[in-house]
Design a protein around this motif. Structure first.
Motif, short mmCIF file in Angstrom:
data_model
loop_
_atom_site.label_atom_id
_atom_site.label_comp_id
_atom_site.label_asym_id
_atom_site.label_seq_id
_atom_site.Cartn_x
_atom_site.Cartn_y
_atom_site.Cartn_z
N ARG A 133 50.96 40.63 33.42
CA ARG A 133 52.20 39.91 33.72
C ARG A 133 52.40 39.66 35.21
NH1 ARG A 133 56.73 42.61 29.59
NH2 ARG A 133 55.57 42.15 27.66
N THR A 134 51.54 40.24 36.04
CA THR A 134 51.63 40.02 37.48
C THR A 134 50.64 38.94 37.90
OG1 THR A 134 49.99 41.72 37.99
CG2 THR A 134 52.30 42.42 37.81
N VAL A 135 50.93 38.31 39.03
CA VAL A 135 50.05 37.25 39.53
C VAL A 135 48.68 37.79 39.93
CG1 VAL A 135 49.80 35.46 41.30
CG2 VAL A 135 52.03 35.87 40.25
N PRO A 136 48.58 38.96 40.64
CA PRO A 136 47.23 39.48 40.94
C PRO A 136 46.43 39.82 39.69
CG PRO A 136 48.86 40.48 42.39
CD PRO A 136 49.62 39.74 41.34
N GLY A 137 47.08 40.38 38.67
CA GLY A 137 46.36 40.68 37.43
C GLY A 137 45.86 39.43 36.74
N GLN A 138 46.68 38.39 36.70
CA GLN A 138 46.24 37.13 36.11
C GLN A 138 45.11 36.51 36.92
OE1 GLN A 138 49.82 34.83 35.96
NE2 GLN A 138 50.77 36.08 34.36
N ALA A 139 45.14 36.68 38.25
CA ALA A 139 44.07 36.14 39.09
C ALA A 139 42.75 36.85 38.81
CB ALA A 139 44.45 36.27 40.56
N LYS A 140 42.80 38.17 38.61
CA LYS A 140 41.57 38.90 38.31
C LYS A 140 40.98 38.49 36.96
CE LYS A 140 42.96 43.13 38.80
NZ LYS A 140 42.88 44.61 38.89
N VAL A 141 41.84 38.33 35.95
CA VAL A 141 41.35 37.92 34.63
C VAL A 141 40.79 36.51 34.69
CG1 VAL A 141 42.02 37.48 32.25
CG2 VAL A 141 42.93 39.48 33.44
N ALA A 142 41.54 35.60 35.32
CA ALA A 142 41.07 34.22 35.40
C ALA A 142 39.80 34.11 36.24
CB ALA A 142 42.18 33.34 36.00
N GLY A 143 39.72 34.87 37.34
CA GLY A 143 38.53 34.83 38.17
C GLY A 143 37.30 35.34 37.45
N THR A 144 37.47 36.41 36.67
CA THR A 144 36.34 36.94 35.89
C THR A 144 35.85 35.92 34.87
OG1 THR A 144 37.18 39.18 36.17
CG2 THR A 144 35.59 38.82 34.41
N GLY A 342 42.98 41.98 46.66
CA GLY A 342 43.60 42.11 47.97
C GLY A 342 45.11 42.21 47.89
N ARG A 343 45.73 41.44 46.99
CA ARG A 343 47.18 41.53 46.82
C ARG A 343 47.60 42.87 46.25
NH1 ARG A 343 50.18 36.79 46.86
NH2 ARG A 343 51.92 38.23 46.51
N GLU A 344 46.79 43.41 45.32
CA GLU A 344 47.11 44.73 44.77
C GLU A 344 46.98 45.82 45.83
OE1 GLU A 344 45.91 44.20 40.04
OE2 GLU A 344 44.58 45.27 41.41
N ALA A 345 45.94 45.71 46.68
CA ALA A 345 45.78 46.70 47.75
C ALA A 345 46.92 46.61 48.75
CB ALA A 345 44.44 46.49 48.45
N ALA A 347 49.99 45.59 48.08
CA ALA A 347 51.19 46.11 47.44
C ALA A 347 51.17 47.63 47.35
CB ALA A 347 51.33 45.51 46.05
N ALA A 348 49.96 48.21 47.24
CA ALA A 348 49.86 49.67 47.14
C ALA A 348 50.17 50.35 48.47
CB ALA A 348 48.48 50.08 46.65
N SER A 349 49.90 49.67 49.60
CA SER A 349 50.18 50.24 50.92
C SER A 349 50.96 49.22 51.73
CB SER A 349 48.89 50.63 51.63
OG SER A 349 48.03 49.51 51.71
N PRO A 350 52.27 49.05 51.47
CA PRO A 350 53.04 47.99 52.12
C PRO A 350 53.22 48.20 53.61
CG PRO A 350 54.49 49.41 50.86
CD PRO A 350 53.09 49.84 50.55
N GLU A 351 53.14 49.44 54.08
CA GLU A 351 53.37 49.70 55.48
C GLU A 351 52.08 49.81 56.29
OE1 GLU A 351 57.46 52.30 54.78
OE2 GLU A 351 55.76 53.15 55.83
N HIS A 352 50.95 49.48 55.64
CA HIS A 352 49.67 49.63 56.34
C HIS A 352 49.56 48.66 57.51
CE1 HIS A 352 45.46 50.43 56.99
NE2 HIS A 352 45.22 49.12 56.93
#
Length: 394
Positions: A133-144, A342-345, A347-352
């Protein structure tokens, strides 16, 4: 600015490593074709491949990781045995058996199922989040799916011939095959791939893709439990060498097949063993540890693009419209998966990014307090101390 640029360079290292891996693996396919044209048994080549890799990596792992390597446990040995079985001997020998029952084109196309199978296994083993349901998840499925579809289009759709450069008129495989048939006339009738049971060949190729994808998952776990890439790669290659040698001896005990001379067979063994299964397997294991198994598997279709170019230059094959269109889809699919990860990474570390930017740093002053021990008492203080103690007692 410098810190941000350094962070970008660090993030691009796994990408550059996987691109180099696919270029070298594309060369492995070229050497496979040359070795087959020269009449070499592929099972023997695989056994020599991992044997040479073990000989190169064992002393390298000993000297590089000697001081920081922890004790080797039986769990790590068992996991290395399973990794060598899945990613080495089983995957390679199943691929060759399926290619003999079908064709080299069909077997090469089946390897593009590896990203899809790896994605499913990574989700099942919780190495990757589906997050459809997220845009990064859809991008990974579509890219694969785009990468697999582009690789299939590159392999199965021929189209019109595309001439990007003048023909080289070089066909190394035909020259080796002609020389081998002239010296071994009886081999001309048996050197062609078998056109037997296509369904069984498809099943074997699918099994090869499954075990290779499973190896990527197991390699990620092995890298976490024993994070010494040279040692784990050397141990895995040693396991694959023993397994592949036993398997090859069961089918071919002809000493002529095991004899190496200064020809294309030795060159193929050195290239596939030392470079592909030795040095590059360390790079691949490092990339799996840094970015996960799905990141490593999604680069596999890129190998077909490199093989198509090298085949036109060295093997006399023609480049067609299907190869160009498939390459475009593969590049788009790779970009989609990398963008999603990259978007998931991020989002996992927003203050990086803020922590790495010097403009956001707050000026501060460090105050250091040193505590010294008290000086020893003087002789007068030592003489007065009993009287003070007596007065305090009264």
């Amino acid at each position: 600015m410098g810190c941000a640029g350094w962070g970008v360079m660090e993030g691009m290292k796994p990408v550059a490593g996987m691109v180099v891996v696919q270029f070298v693996f594309a060369g492995v396919n070229i050497f496979y074709k040359l070795a087959v044209s020269d009449g070499m048994d592929m099972r023997v080549l695989i056994a020599y491949r991992y044997l040479f890799a073990s000989v190169v990596l064992a002393p390298l792992a000993y000297f590089v990781e000697r001081k920081k390597r922890t004790k080797l446990t039986w769990r790590v040995v068992l996991l290395s045995f399973v990794c060598g079985l899945c990613g080495g001997s089983l995957a390679q020998n199943l691929y060759i058996s399926g290619m003999k029952l079908t064709s080299a084109t069909f077997a090469s196309a089946m390897t593009n199922l590896i990203p899809a199978i790896t994605f499913v296994l990574a989700v099942l083993f919780r190495y990757e989040g589906l997050a459809i349901r997220t845009v990064p998840g859809q991008a990974k499925v579509a890219g694969t799916l785009l990468g697999v579809g582009g690789a299939m289009l590159l392999t199965f759709y021929k189209g019109a011939q595309v001439t990007l450069w003048p023909p080289t008129h070089v066909n190394l495989a035909a020259q080796l095959a002609a020389r081998h048939h002239s010296s071994h006339p009886s081999a001309a009738a048996t050197s062609e791939p078998s056109s037997g049971n296509r369904a069984m060949g498809s099943l074997l190729c699918t099994g090869s893709c499954f075990f290779y994808a499973l190896w990527l998952i197991l390699q990620a776990r092995l890298s976490r439990e024993y994070p010494f890439h040279y040692s784990t790669t050397a141990l895995m290659c040693l396991m694959s060498a023993l397994q592949s040698a036993l398997f090859a001896l069961c089918f071919d005990r002809d000493p002529a097949q095991w004899r190496l001379a200064f020809d294309v067979r030795l060159l193929a063994v050195v290239y596939t063993g030392v470079l592909a299964s030795g040095v590059l397997l360390v790079v691949l294991s490092w990339c799996v540890k840094r970015r996960g198994p799905l990141f490593a598997s999604v680069f596999n279709p890129m190998m077909l693009v490199v093989v198509a170019v090298l085949s036109t230059l060295l093997l006399g094959e023609e480049l067609h419209l299907g190869s160009v269109l498939g390459a475009v889809l593969i590049v788009i699919g790779l970009y989609a998966v990398l963008w999603g990860k990259g978007r998931e990474a991020a989002a996992a570390s927003p203050e990086h990014g803020k922590a790495a930017d010097p403009a956001h740093e707050v000026p501060h002053i460090d105050i250091v307090v040193h505590r010294h021990p008290p000086p020893p008492p003087s002789p007068q203080q030592q003489a007065q101390s009993p009287a003070a103690a007596a007065a305090a007692a009264r």
